[in-house]
Design a protein around this motif. Structure first.
Motif, PDB file in Angstrom:
ATOM      1  N   VAL A   7       0.839  -1.200   0.000  1.00  0.00           N
ATOM      2  CA  VAL A   7       0.000   0.000   0.000  1.00  0.00           C
ATOM      3  C   VAL A   7       0.875   1.250   0.000  1.00  0.00           C
ATOM      4  N   MET A   8       0.297   2.315  -0.524  1.00  0.00           N
ATOM      5  CA  MET A   8       0.924   3.635  -0.499  1.00  0.00           C
ATOM      6  C   MET A   8       0.076   4.544   0.382  1.00  0.00           C
ATOM      7  N   LEU A   9       0.705   5.197   1.328  1.00  0.00           N
ATOM      8  CA  LEU A   9       0.023   6.176   2.169  1.00  0.00           C
ATOM      9  C   LEU A   9       0.537   7.558   1.800  1.00  0.00           C
ATOM     10  N   VAL A  10      -0.372   8.501   1.605  1.00  0.00           N
ATOM     11  CA  VAL A  10      -0.002   9.879   1.284  1.00  0.00           C
ATOM     12  C   VAL A  10      -0.591  10.784   2.356  1.00  0.00           C
ATOM     13  N   ASP A  11       0.277  11.458   3.076  1.00  0.00           N
ATOM     14  CA  ASP A  11      -0.139  12.324   4.174  1.00  0.00           C
ATOM     15  C   ASP A  11      -0.509  13.700   3.624  1.00  0.00           C
ATOM     16  N   THR A  12      -1.809  13.984   3.570  1.00  0.00           N
ATOM     17  CA  THR A  12      -2.248  15.260   2.995  1.00  0.00           C
ATOM     18  C   THR A  12      -1.898  16.448   3.887  1.00  0.00           C
ATOM     19  N   LYS A  13      -1.566  16.189   5.140  1.00  0.00           N
ATOM     20  CA  LYS A  13      -1.167  17.280   6.031  1.00  0.00           C
ATOM     21  C   LYS A  13       0.301  17.655   5.836  1.00  0.00           C
ATOM     22  N   ARG A  14       1.067  16.756   5.237  1.00  0.00           N
ATOM     23  CA  ARG A  14       2.490  17.021   5.029  1.00  0.00           C
ATOM     24  C   ARG A  14       2.828  17.360   3.574  1.00  0.00           C
ATOM     25  N   ILE A  16       3.383  19.091   0.282  1.00  0.00           N
ATOM     26  CA  ILE A  16       3.504  20.514  -0.032  1.00  0.00           C
ATOM     27  C   ILE A  16       3.308  20.796  -1.524  1.00  0.00           C
ATOM     28  N   GLY A  17       2.939  19.768  -2.285  1.00  0.00           N
ATOM     29  CA  GLY A  17       2.675  19.967  -3.708  1.00  0.00           C
ATOM     30  C   GLY A  17       3.897  20.361  -4.508  1.00  0.00           C
ATOM     31  N   CYS A  18       5.064  19.848  -4.142  1.00  0.00           N
ATOM     32  CA  CYS A  18       6.305  20.252  -4.802  1.00  0.00           C
ATOM     33  C   CYS A  18       6.533  19.555  -6.143  1.00  0.00           C
ATOM     34  N   ASN A  19       5.759  18.492  -6.417  1.00  0.00           N
ATOM     35  CA  ASN A  19       5.854  17.724  -7.667  1.00  0.00           C
ATOM     36  C   ASN A  19       7.116  16.872  -7.778  1.00  0.00           C
ATOM     37  N   SER A  20       7.887  16.759  -6.694  1.00  0.00           N
ATOM     38  CA  SER A  20       9.088  15.918  -6.750  1.00  0.00           C
ATOM     39  C   SER A  20       8.742  14.465  -7.065  1.00  0.00           C
ATOM     40  N   CYS A  21       7.632  13.987  -6.512  1.00  0.00           N
ATOM     41  CA  CYS A  21       7.232  12.594  -6.746  1.00  0.00           C
ATOM     42  C   CYS A  21       6.915  12.361  -8.218  1.00  0.00           C
ATOM     43  N   ALA A  22       6.238  13.323  -8.841  1.00  0.00           N
ATOM     44  CA  ALA A  22       5.874  13.187 -10.249  1.00  0.00           C
ATOM     45  C   ALA A  22       7.115  13.208 -11.144  1.00  0.00           C
ATOM     46  N   VAL A  23       8.046  14.098 -10.839  1.00  0.00           N
ATOM     47  CA  VAL A  23       9.266  14.209 -11.640  1.00  0.00           C
ATOM     48  C   VAL A  23      10.142  12.969 -11.448  1.00  0.00           C
ATOM     49  N   ALA A  24      10.262  12.499 -10.207  1.00  0.00           N
ATOM     50  CA  ALA A  24      11.067  11.307  -9.943  1.00  0.00           C
ATOM     51  C   ALA A  24      10.496  10.097 -10.672  1.00  0.00           C
ATOM     52  N   CYS A  25       9.175   9.995 -10.680  1.00  0.00           N
ATOM     53  CA  CYS A  25       8.499   8.906 -11.388  1.00  0.00           C
ATOM     54  C   CYS A  25       8.805   8.970 -12.881  1.00  0.00           C
ATOM     55  N   LYS A  26       8.724  10.160 -13.439  1.00  0.00           N
ATOM     56  CA  LYS A  26       8.952  10.322 -14.882  1.00  0.00           C
ATOM     57  C   LYS A  26      10.376   9.935 -15.266  1.00  0.00           C
ATOM     58  N   ILE A  27      11.338  10.366 -14.447  1.00  0.00           N
ATOM     59  CA  ILE A  27      12.741  10.068 -14.760  1.00  0.00           C
ATOM     60  C   ILE A  27      13.055   8.598 -14.499  1.00  0.00           C
ATOM     61  N   GLU A  28      12.666   8.095 -13.339  1.00  0.00           N
ATOM     62  CA  GLU A  28      12.964   6.713 -12.959  1.00  0.00           C
ATOM     63  C   GLU A  28      12.443   5.717 -13.985  1.00  0.00           C
ATOM     64  N   ASN A  29      11.244   6.001 -14.522  1.00  0.00           N
ATOM     65  CA  ASN A  29      10.605   5.073 -15.450  1.00  0.00           C
ATOM     66  C   ASN A  29      10.776   5.461 -16.916  1.00  0.00           C
ATOM     67  N   VAL A 165      12.109  10.176  -2.780  1.00  0.00           N
ATOM     68  CA  VAL A 165      12.464  11.581  -3.011  1.00  0.00           C
ATOM     69  C   VAL A 165      11.590  12.571  -2.250  1.00  0.00           C
ATOM     70  N   CYS A 166      10.532  12.104  -1.587  1.00  0.00           N
ATOM     71  CA  CYS A 166       9.591  13.029  -0.955  1.00  0.00           C
ATOM     72  C   CYS A 166      10.257  13.795   0.187  1.00  0.00           C
ATOM     73  N   SER A 167      10.508  15.075  -0.040  1.00  0.00           N
ATOM     74  CA  SER A 167      11.234  15.882   0.952  1.00  0.00           C
ATOM     75  C   SER A 167      10.392  16.159   2.189  1.00  0.00           C
ATOM     76  N   ALA A 168       9.079  16.127   2.047  1.00  0.00           N
ATOM     77  CA  ALA A 168       8.194  16.399   3.177  1.00  0.00           C
ATOM     78  C   ALA A 168       7.880  15.141   3.984  1.00  0.00           C
ATOM     79  N   ARG A 169       8.404  14.009   3.538  1.00  0.00           N
ATOM     80  CA  ARG A 169       8.140  12.716   4.175  1.00  0.00           C
ATOM     81  C   ARG A 169       6.629  12.476   4.264  1.00  0.00           C
ATOM     82  N   ALA A 170       5.959  12.766   3.163  1.00  0.00           N
ATOM     83  CA  ALA A 170       4.509  12.619   3.122  1.00  0.00           C
ATOM     84  C   ALA A 170       4.080  11.255   2.595  1.00  0.00           C
ATOM     85  N   ARG A 171       5.032  10.464   2.125  1.00  0.00           N
ATOM     86  CA  ARG A 171       4.706   9.165   1.536  1.00  0.00           C
ATOM     87  C   ARG A 171       5.264   8.017   2.373  1.00  0.00           C
ATOM     88  N   HIS A 172       4.445   6.978   2.495  1.00  0.00           N
ATOM     89  CA  HIS A 172       4.866   5.766   3.207  1.00  0.00           C
ATOM     90  C   HIS A 172       4.439   4.577   2.370  1.00  0.00           C
TER      91      HIS A 172
END
Length: 209
Positions: A7-14, A16-29, A165-172
């Motif tokens: 499972v993927m957990l996304v903490d909406t309180k943490r 920050i909408g920086c898009n790092s996850c989207a960019v990392a996904c695009k590059i990694e894949n 890559v999540c700098s806000a540690r919003a993903r688990h």
């Protein structure tokens, strides 16, 4: 039932909408031009990064939207050739490009708009060389593709790139079937939501609220 329930957990309180996850996904894949497996959406005003309400009473949060790797995936049920399938060991919903016939039935059945992409033409890239992990399956014309939970990384015992890559540690990320895992502990102690629960797909992506 799968041995694991990744499972993927996304903490909406943490987040920050920086898009790092989207960019990392695009590059990694090594995603082709105009293809994004992960998107960040603003829950608030009518425009991106805009809050709702009137100053000073404003509120806004972000959610990241990708394949939900559902426990009861609608896409798997409609695929006529078994190209979309649920991995029996991990529960991850996977896509076999070699079997895919491009009928896009999976895209029609999926209630989560925009999480799958169809390659109408030979994939084109911004760079003239591949980026990301060498073990990523090559992208093909007339096939459907989507988030894989970075399957190639899971096979090496690594976390998905977006988590790393999540700098806000919003993903688990982890196994919810393991009661001692970090994700199980978080789900027991934090309020959480799933997208479109009434669809009956039981997503394996949870949003902590």
């Amino acid at each position: 039932m799968a041995d694991k329930k990744l499972v993927m957990l996304v903490d909406t309180k943490r987040c920050i909408g920086c898009n790092s996850c989207a960019v990392a996904c695009k590059i990694e894949n090594n995603l082709p031009k105009n293809i994004w497996w992960n998107r960040i959406m603003t829950v608030g005003g009518d425009n991106l990064d805009s809050p709702e309400g009137e100053y000073p009473n404003l509120k806004m949060h972000n959610i990241t939207v990708a394949c939900q790797h559902c426990e009861n995936p609608a896409c798997v049920k409609v695929c006529p050739v078994g190209a979309t399938y649920k991995d029996p060991e991990t529960g991850v919903v996977r896509q076999d490009y070699d079997k895919c016939i491009g009928c896009r039935m999976c895209m029609s059945a999926c209630p989560y708009t925009g999480v799958r992409n169809f390659n109408w033409e030979e994939p084109a890239y911004h760079l003239d060389f591949a980026v990301g992990d060498a073990d990523v399956a090559p992208h093909e014309k007339h096939t459907v593709e989507k988030c894989t939970f970075c399957w190639h990384r899971l096979a090496k015992g690594l976390q998905p790139a977006c988590v790393e890559v999540c700098s806000a540690r919003a993903r688990h990320f982890g196994d919810a079937n393991d009661p001692d895992s970090a994700v199980s502990a978080i789900l027991r102690t934090r309020s959480h939501e799933q997208l479109l629960p009434d669809e009956g797909t039981d997503p394996n992506v949870y949003f902590l609220v």
